[in-house]
Design an enzyme around this catalytic site. Structure first.
Site, short mmCIF file in Angstrom:
data_model
loop_
_atom_site.label_atom_id
_atom_site.label_comp_id
_atom_site.label_asym_id
_atom_site.label_seq_id
_atom_site.Cartn_x
_atom_site.Cartn_y
_atom_site.Cartn_z
N TYR A 1 -11.58 10.79 5.44
CA TYR A 1 -11.87 11.84 7.02
C TYR A 1 -10.49 12.71 6.89
O TYR A 1 -10.34 12.91 5.61
CB TYR A 1 -11.64 10.68 7.50
CG TYR A 1 -10.68 9.80 7.80
CD1 TYR A 1 -9.25 10.08 7.64
CD2 TYR A 1 -10.99 8.21 7.15
CE1 TYR A 1 -7.96 9.00 7.24
CE2 TYR A 1 -9.77 7.35 6.57
CZ TYR A 1 -8.63 7.20 6.76
OH TYR A 1 -7.81 6.49 6.21
N ASP B 1 1.20 5.38 0.81
CA ASP B 1 0.99 5.90 1.23
C ASP B 1 1.51 7.10 1.53
O ASP B 1 1.67 7.73 1.97
CB ASP B 1 0.22 5.58 2.69
CG ASP B 1 -0.44 6.25 3.15
OD1 ASP B 1 -0.69 7.61 2.55
OD2 ASP B 1 -1.21 5.85 4.67
N ASP C 1 1.24 -1.56 0.00
CA ASP C 1 0.08 0.29 -0.51
C ASP C 1 1.15 1.43 0.13
O ASP C 1 1.55 1.45 1.16
CB ASP C 1 -1.03 0.35 1.29
CG ASP C 1 -1.57 1.47 0.84
OD1 ASP C 1 -2.04 1.52 0.44
OD2 ASP C 1 -1.48 1.30 2.31
N GLU D 1 2.03 10.67 1.54
CA GLU D 1 0.54 12.65 1.15
C GLU D 1 2.09 13.35 1.73
O GLU D 1 3.01 13.69 2.59
CB GLU D 1 0.48 11.97 3.09
CG GLU D 1 -0.13 10.66 2.58
CD GLU D 1 -1.10 10.89 4.43
OE1 GLU D 1 -0.71 11.84 4.91
OE2 GLU D 1 -1.43 9.38 4.89
#
Length: 359
Positions: free
Chosen positions: A189, A112, A110, A114
């Site tokens: 979220y 990720d 995965d 950011e």
């Protein structure tokens, strides 16, 4: 109805030194666990110090839950090194080699990051060419993993990030990027954080007209709007896995206003931790007023003496988000994070129930 493709996932945060969230997980409840995070340290990919105990717990869980797939997440908020790793063919090849070695024993990876180009912490290296390079890096990861192992990415939804207004399409070639992936964990979220000017919801289901956020941001700064945005940018809904938070967001506000702190100017953030903490410490305290919004479909708390506003999700609101995901043909749901639930797995049960009737 759940299928072999449906994703019912949860992130297991490596910062939690205990293995209890894995050890006590009921077999058959989840389809995927994302182990977060490996990071890039001085140009090398590394697992956290607690990894040996965590990986042993994950392996033991798979023996009693053979349908469970484990995925290694690389990155997370505040994790750097991606821009350099993705910069050249040589650096991408080195990253892929390390990632594949580190993911031995997992069912996939995965990514990720950011975030490419902008939006992440200001101190991290960002480059305009990140937008193209993240696609190239992902293509090389896909080739290295082969067809039998998963390649996933966690992608942002919140429209306020470090530098202000934020557009995910400025960071990613969304259609091309998603085409390489098995699915996208959409981080629906953090719509209301310390970057927000007012006390607002962490994960509102729908756009609220009274939200003072600028209309062109507010349209997308909610669960339904974010899903719509990604579809409009070429990410098929059957590749989208909806994120559900098991944690809260808190703000101090200047005044209560007309709606118990909601949409009032915030004067600072407050750490309110996870659902288990909110349930134990706040919901049992009569000083906290309990409210629920009919459009955002989220509960909130307000403490009038301290002028503290708390946004969180409970079993009812979590299930509503999963009903939306199931009803709109999304790939599934996942949560950040597994340890945020209570000992009775109240939120996990609510999250999976539209996909697993009777849970």
């Amino acid at each position: 109805m759940i299928t072999g493709k449906t994703v019912l996932g949860a992130c297991f945060h490596a910062a939690d030194e205990s293995t209890d969230p894995i050890d006590t997980l009921p077999p058959g409840l989840l389809s995927h666990v994302f182990y977060a995070f490996a990071t890039i340290e001085d140009g090398r990919l590394t697992l956290p110090p607690q990894a040996p105990a965590h990986l042993a717990a994950l392996a033991a869980r798979k023996r009693v839950d053979p349908g469970l797939r484990t995925v290694l997440s690389i990155g997370g908020w505040g994790a750097g090194g991606f821009s350099d790793a993705a910069l050249t063919p040589r650096s991408r090849a080195a990253f892929v080699e390390q990632a594949l070695a580190l993911a031995d024993g997992f069912d996939g990876l995965d990514l990720d990051w950011e975030f490419p180009v902008s939006g992440g912490p200001a101190e991290l290296t960002h480059r305009p060419e990140d937008r193209r390079n993240v696609t190239l890096l992902t293509e090389q990861l896909r080739h290295g993993l082969g067809p039998s192992r998963l390649l996933v990415a966690a992608l942002p939804a919140g429209r306020l990030q470090t530098a202000g207004p934020y557009d995910p399409a400025a960071s990613y070639e969304l259609a091309a990027f998603a085409d390489v992936l098995d699915f996208v964990n959409l981080m629906t979220y953090d719509f209301g954080t310390g970057f927000s000017a007012t006390a607002t919801f962490n994960a509102p289901l729908a756009e609220v007209a009274q939200d003072p956020l600028e209309a062109d941001l507010r349209r997308w700064n909610n669960v339904i709007g974010a899903v719509d945005y990604y579809e409009r940018h070429g990410v098929p809904r059957d590749k989208l896995v909806l994120g559900v938070p098991f944690y809260g967001r808190g703000f101090r506000v200047a005044s209560a206003g007309e709606q118990a702190g909601l949409y009032q100017p915030q004067t600072g953030t407050v750490d309110v931790a996870d659902w288990r903490d909110i349930k134990r410490n706040l919901l049992t305290d009569p000083a906290w007023q309990q409210h629920r919004h009919p459009v955002a479909r989220s509960p909130w708390l307000f403490h009038p003496d301290t002028r503290t506003f708390v946004s969180y999700e409970d079993a009812r609101s979590v299930e509503e988000r999963s009903v939306f995901a199931a009803g709109h043909g999304l790939r599934g749901v996942f949560t950040w994070h597994l340890a945020g639930d209570d000992d009775e797995h109240t939120l996990l049960a609510a999250m999976v129930s539209p996909f697993r009737p009777g849970v």
